[in-house]
Enzyme design. Structure first.
Site, short mmCIF file in Angstrom:
data_model
loop_
_atom_site.label_atom_id
_atom_site.label_comp_id
_atom_site.label_asym_id
_atom_site.label_seq_id
_atom_site.Cartn_x
_atom_site.Cartn_y
_atom_site.Cartn_z
N CYS A 143 17.92 -40.64 -29.01
CA CYS A 143 18.49 -41.34 -28.06
C CYS A 143 18.04 -41.80 -26.82
CB CYS A 143 19.74 -40.49 -28.01
SG CYS A 143 19.27 -38.59 -27.32
N HIS A 164 22.14 -40.68 -19.83
CA HIS A 164 20.77 -40.29 -20.24
C HIS A 164 19.68 -41.29 -19.89
CE1 HIS A 164 18.67 -38.30 -24.08
NE2 HIS A 164 18.14 -37.71 -22.92
#
Length: 500
Positions: A69, A124
């Site tokens: 990710c 993130h």
């Protein structure tokens, strides 16, 4: 911004779409969603909204992301490749590192041409300083969490169990304890849509924490799978996907009620393949999963939906080669902004490809190249052992119908059947797999499941692709190191927060 310039930019956007107003853009990311984990690829899964939007839009069948990710999300944010950002391998963790602060995020050029910009869910892209947070990097509002994963009911960090849910600078985790993450995000999305000033274009980055572990879901979503999926983890995973589908339905209904849907472009994607080893995702019939450079790890579910799409493109399956970095220039240009205001992009504008009015602007795509991830043994044999590109380096690229893999694959190299009823759960191993082999070549058109290595009979193709990898290698920044000092958790208060 000068009024004349702003008006001209709106006209540019309108000319692209054949209309006066720039489009609202809703970009949806589902975390760790596998190729086989949507209804239109697997009828056991109940995802009617996703199926309807994909079926009325453009499905992307040759679309690549990173194997995990962090690089995917940072590439999406900037239109620049992980090798240009120095974030190919390690996570940011609790060290002072992030998406470099001199990079331009997709929200910044959109904001410059009048967009209202919002992020809900997973960020993130780093959080060690206030400057790293999304509401200081082009987004008007941030409702979500800063790390890699959270618990879906407690909203605590998946790795150290501190609270990790915030609204801009405020820690809000306590007031949402016991409420499910997917539902919370959908409700916040509806609130933002309902409050939106329709005189402004709208950008929503809706980044679900599902279907990432932990496997948790309200019990009401489990009932529809009681007679079709016997495995408990797989059943919970499927129910999580159905909950995401309902959340997307609620968002589209809110857009419709606000009279915004007809002027919206919706993009849907996974950030990487399903996690078949640590979770219950499935990429069947593709090989491998998250953290591998097999197709199951890097070929993503993706589609574009919108009434602004030309009629001839709706309900089509597009096989043009596309990469996650392409969203930045594609959507920024579509909005009437200039995507080339920062550093050199790896992404290219693919709107004509998406709409079927042109071919992909890519002949090849670099999927992954990690210079500091090499095979544990310096295994260099055969015709390519002395090639300028170090074949022990983990890398993958696609060129036309060919896909080349070098170095360590990462993770399992098996085909894993899903755990649905009437399908035996089994791992199909490759009897010819040799982990010491450093070069593999597959014809993905004829062999999409990567069963037959053709490197030994296509030396010229391998050589051409290795030469491309060598050129990319010369441009590659080494991955950010584990900078110290680490996070000061004691000084953070109630939530995971910046500490520098």
């Amino acid at each position: 911004m000068n009024t004349v310039i702003f008006t001209l930019l709106l006209l540019v956007s309108g000319n692209v779409l054949g209309q006066e107003k720039p489009p609202h853009i809703i970009f949806i990311v589902v975390d760790d969603l596998g190729w086989n984990d949507v209804g239109y690829n697997n009828p056991v899964f109940k995802t009617p909204t996703i199926d309807r939007l994909a079926g009325s839009g453009v499905k992307l069948l040759n679309y690549y992301v990173a194997s995990h990710c962090l690089p995917s999300r940072n590439m999406l944010m900037t239109g620049r490749h992980a090798i240009q950002l120095g974030i190919q391998r390690h996570g940011f963790g609790y060290h002072p590192r992030s998406l470099p602060l001199d990079e331009t995020t997709i929200a910044q050029p959109l904001k410059q041409v009048g967009y209202s910009t919002h992020i809900i869910g997973k960020w993130h892209c780093g959080f060690y300083s206030d400057n790293c947070l999304p509401h200081n990097r082009g987004f008007d509002t941030f409702f979500g969490f800063v790390g890699a994963g959270i618990e879906h009911y407690t909203h605590s960090d998946h790795f150290n169990h501190m609270h990790n849910l915030r609204k801009n600078d405020d820690c809000i985790a306590k007031q949402y304890i016991g409420k499910y993450s997917t539902t919370i995000y959908a409700n916040e999305g509806k609130n933002i849509i309902n409050a939106h000033d329709q005189n402004k274009p709208f950008f929503l980055y809706l980044s679900f924490s599902a279907v990432h572990t932990p496997l948790e879901v309200p019990s009401s979503y489990l009932k529809q799978y009681e007679s079709t999926i016997y495995d408990e983890d797989r059943r919970t995973y499927a129910a999580m996907t159905s909950c995401v589908d309902e959340a997307i339905a609620n968002i589209t209904e809110a857009l419709e009620e606000k009279d915004m849907l007809k002027n919206s472009i919706i993009v849907f994607t996974s950030d990487n393949g399903g996690a078949v080893e640590r979770s219950a995702g499935s990429n069947w019939p593709l090989r491998g999963g998250k953290h591998t450079i097999w197709e199951g790890g890097v070929k993503a579910v993706g589609f574009v939906y919108g009434e602004l799409l030309p009629h001839h493109s709706r309900g089509t399956e597009n096989t043009g080669l596309m990469h996650i970095t392409d969203w930045f220039p594609t959507l920024v240009t579509l909005a009437g902004a200039n995507p080339h205001v920062g550093k050199k992009l790896y992404g290219v504008d693919q709107w004509k490809m998406v709409t079927g009015e042109g071919k992909s602007r890519r002949d090849d795509v670099l999927i992954e190249l990690v210079k500091d991830n090499k095979a544990s043994t310096r295994y260099r044999t055969g015709i390519f052992k002395n090639h300028p590109f170090d074949i022990t380096t983990r890398a993958a690229m696609k060129m036309g119908k060919w896909k080349l893999l070098t170095g360590p694959i990462g993770g399992a190299s098996d085909w894993v059947k899903p755990k649905e009823m009437n399908s035996e759960h089994s791992v199909i191993e490759d009897p010819d797999f040799d982990a010491t082999r450093m070069v593999r070549l597959y014809n993905i058109e004829d062999d999409p499941t990567e069963t037959t290595d053709l490197s030994e009979i296509n030396h010229h193709i391998v050589a051409e692709m290795l030469a491309k990898l060598h050129n990319f290698s010369k441009e590659t920044l080494l991955g950010q190191s584990r900078i110290f000092p680490r996070a000061n958790f004691d000084g953070m208060g109630e939530c995971i927060s910046p500490w520098v």
